[in-house]
Structure formats: C-alpha cells, structure tokens
Design a protein around this motif. Structure first.
Motif: not given
Length: 50
Positions: A16-18, A24-28, A38-50
């Motif tokens: 889903i993140i990918f 996001a890359m296509l439309y931004a 990218g930063f937002m999704l990475v941050a979300m991933t880190i939070i979810n992994k904990k």
C-alpha cells in the motif's frame, strides 16, 4: 495473531505504501511535494513498524 498473518499484514502494508508513493510521484507536479510525500510515508512506516 499468528506469525504468518503478521508477515502477510506487513507485506500488504508495504505494498500500500509503495502504491501510494507511486501515485504521489505520478500526480505531484512539484518535486518538493514528492519529497514531502516520501518523508511522510517513511515516517508512517517507521511508526507502524514499532
């Protein structure tokens, strides 16, 4: 929850993140927007992994 279910759930989450990042890359049009996404999704991933 079994280990197999947890692995599957993490795989789905990563997919889903990918997909979100790809859209996001296509439309931004603005590069900074993509970087922020990218930063937002990475941050979300880190939070979810904990």
């Amino acid at each position: 929850m079994t280990e197999k279910e947890e692995v599957l759930l993490n795989a789905i989450k990563d997919l889903i993140i990918f997909v979100s990042l790809t859209f996001a890359m296509l439309y931004a049009r603005d590069l900074m927007q993509v970087v922020q996404y990218g930063f937002m999704l990475v941050a979300m991933t880190i939070i979810n992994k904990k």
